[in-house]
Design a protein around this motif. Structure first.
Motif, PDB file in Angstrom:
ATOM      1  N   TRP A 144      17.156  64.934   8.000  1.00 51.82           N
ATOM      2  CA  TRP A 144      16.056  65.587   8.702  1.00 51.82           C
ATOM      3  C   TRP A 144      15.354  64.592   9.635  1.00 51.82           C
ATOM      4  N   VAL A 145      15.118  63.375   9.162  1.00 50.04           N
ATOM      5  CA  VAL A 145      14.446  62.363   9.981  1.00 50.04           C
ATOM      6  C   VAL A 145      15.243  62.122  11.269  1.00 50.04           C
ATOM      7  N   ALA A 146      16.554  61.988  11.150  1.00 46.38           N
ATOM      8  CA  ALA A 146      17.400  61.765  12.327  1.00 46.38           C
ATOM      9  C   ALA A 146      17.322  62.955  13.279  1.00 46.38           C
ATOM     10  N   VAL A 147      17.453  64.151  12.750  1.00 39.00           N
ATOM     11  CA  VAL A 147      17.424  65.351  13.591  1.00 39.00           C
ATOM     12  C   VAL A 147      16.044  65.518  14.226  1.00 39.00           C
ATOM     13  N   HIS A 148      14.993  65.180  13.492  1.00 45.40           N
ATOM     14  CA  HIS A 148      13.650  65.242  14.053  1.00 45.40           C
ATOM     15  C   HIS A 148      13.510  64.254  15.216  1.00 45.40           C
ATOM     16  N   ALA A 149      14.098  63.082  15.103  1.00 46.07           N
ATOM     17  CA  ALA A 149      14.074  62.110  16.211  1.00 46.07           C
ATOM     18  C   ALA A 149      14.790  62.685  17.432  1.00 46.07           C
ATOM     19  N   ALA A 150      15.911  63.347  17.214  1.00 48.62           N
ATOM     20  CA  ALA A 150      16.625  63.977  18.334  1.00 48.62           C
ATOM     21  C   ALA A 150      15.761  65.051  18.982  1.00 48.62           C
ATOM     22  N   HIS A 151      15.050  65.825  18.153  1.00 50.48           N
ATOM     23  CA  HIS A 151      14.157  66.846  18.701  1.00 50.48           C
ATOM     24  C   HIS A 151      13.051  66.200  19.534  1.00 50.48           C
ATOM     25  N   GLU A 152      12.414  65.160  19.016  1.00 51.38           N
ATOM     26  CA  GLU A 152      11.367  64.460  19.771  1.00 51.38           C
ATOM     27  C   GLU A 152      11.914  64.009  21.124  1.00 51.38           C
ATOM     28  N   SER A 153      13.092  63.448  21.111  1.00 55.95           N
ATOM     29  CA  SER A 153      13.702  62.928  22.329  1.00 55.95           C
ATOM     30  C   SER A 153      13.951  64.038  23.342  1.00 55.95           C
ATOM     31  N   ARG A 154      14.585  65.097  22.909  1.00 54.98           N
ATOM     32  CA  ARG A 154      14.901  66.216  23.810  1.00 54.98           C
ATOM     33  C   ARG A 154      13.625  66.901  24.312  1.00 54.98           C
ATOM     34  N   HIS A 155      12.701  67.161  23.396  1.00 51.75           N
ATOM     35  CA  HIS A 155      11.488  67.893  23.722  1.00 51.75           C
ATOM     36  C   HIS A 155      10.665  67.143  24.767  1.00 51.75           C
ATOM     37  N   HIS A 156      10.466  65.861  24.569  1.00 49.07           N
ATOM     38  CA  HIS A 156       9.626  65.108  25.494  1.00 49.07           C
ATOM     39  C   HIS A 156      10.330  64.818  26.815  1.00 49.07           C
ATOM     40  N   LEU A 157      11.639  64.770  26.806  1.00 50.09           N
ATOM     41  CA  LEU A 157      12.361  64.654  28.069  1.00 50.09           C
ATOM     42  C   LEU A 157      12.113  65.906  28.915  1.00 50.09           C
ATOM     43  N   LEU A 158      12.090  67.061  28.268  1.00 49.93           N
ATOM     44  CA  LEU A 158      11.752  68.303  28.981  1.00 49.93           C
ATOM     45  C   LEU A 158      10.319  68.272  29.489  1.00 49.93           C
ATOM     46  N   ASP A 159       9.398  67.734  28.668  1.00 55.09           N
ATOM     47  CA  ASP A 159       8.005  67.597  29.099  1.00 55.09           C
ATOM     48  C   ASP A 159       7.928  66.761  30.380  1.00 55.09           C
ATOM     49  N   ILE A 160       8.653  65.663  30.422  1.00 57.43           N
ATOM     50  CA  ILE A 160       8.663  64.779  31.584  1.00 57.43           C
ATOM     51  C   ILE A 160       9.261  65.487  32.788  1.00 57.43           C
ATOM     52  N   GLU A 161      10.404  66.117  32.583  1.00 60.13           N
ATOM     53  CA  GLU A 161      11.095  66.788  33.697  1.00 60.13           C
ATOM     54  C   GLU A 161      10.225  67.887  34.303  1.00 60.13           C
ATOM     55  N   ARG A 162       9.516  68.632  33.453  1.00 59.65           N
ATOM     56  CA  ARG A 162       8.617  69.692  33.955  1.00 59.65           C
ATOM     57  C   ARG A 162       7.532  69.106  34.853  1.00 59.65           C
ATOM     58  N   GLN A 163       6.924  68.015  34.411  1.00 59.47           N
ATOM     59  CA  GLN A 163       5.844  67.427  35.196  1.00 59.47           C
ATOM     60  C   GLN A 163       6.338  66.822  36.500  1.00 59.47           C
ATOM     61  N   LEU A 164       7.486  66.179  36.460  1.00 57.34           N
ATOM     62  CA  LEU A 164       7.999  65.554  37.679  1.00 57.34           C
ATOM     63  C   LEU A 164       8.495  66.597  38.668  1.00 57.34           C
ATOM     64  N   ALA A 165       8.798  67.795  38.185  1.00 55.99           N
ATOM     65  CA  ALA A 165       9.251  68.876  39.074  1.00 55.99           C
ATOM     66  C   ALA A 165       8.097  69.558  39.774  1.00 55.99           C
ATOM     67  N   ASP A 166       6.882  69.407  39.228  1.00 56.98           N
ATOM     68  CA  ASP A 166       5.693  70.054  39.833  1.00 56.98           C
ATOM     69  C   ASP A 166       5.401  69.527  41.212  1.00 56.98           C
TER      70      ASP A 166
END
Length: 166
Positions: A144-166
């Protein structure tokens, strides 16, 4: 199986052995995003949302903290994972004032360090547990810890991409 309502990431525990490669690949994507204009990287599109640079700093710290949690679970029976103080780190570590190229390098290093620890887990190690406090207190496996790290990574990359696309 839990699915994140915002980014649609599925917490599939069978993904755990591949997380090392995922976070390393994602670190490269973060590093690429951090090559953007420093003013855009430091800008919050909304006061309630972190800037792209702050998200990258957060992920760097998440990977380093998760690495320590995995190591603790390997040497101790069901240790308690202390909260990382995610909100406090923004100010305490000056996320918004860090140099993007430094953060990109550090994020890649953090991904390599975390991935290296995951790569050394044997079949029996993945089921070791720790007391985890997020999103609610529970005993969690290293899968679970490993998968949660993958989620953090993917989720925040999307957060970054959304902001840079604005």
């Amino acid at each position: 199986m839990h699915t994140c309502a915002e980014c649609e990431f599925e917490y599939d525990l069978k993904l755990a052995p591949r997380v090392s490669a995922i976070v390393r690949r994602d670190a490269d994507a973060y590093a690429e995003a951090l090559r953007d204009d420093v003013n855009l990287l430091r800008r919050r599109s909304d006061p309630a949302v972190w800037s792209p640079l702050e998200y990258a700093c957060h992920l760097r710290d998440v990977l380093l903290v998760m690495r320590e949690r995995v190591l603790a679970a390997r040497r101790t029976v069901t240790p308690t994972a202390a909260p990382m103080g995610r909100a406090e780190r923004i100010d305490h570590d000056g996320y918004a004032h860090q140099r993007p190229d430094d953060v990109a390098r550090q994020l890649r290093d953090a991904a390599m360090l975390f991935g290296g620890v995951l790569d050394r887990l044997g079949d029996q190690d993945w089921d070791r547990t720790l007391h985890y406090h997020y999103p609610e207190p529970a005993v969690r496996s290293l899968r679970w810890v490993a998968v949660h790290a993958a989620h953090e990574s993917r989720h925040h990359l999307l957060d970054i991409e959304r902001q840079l696309a604005d």
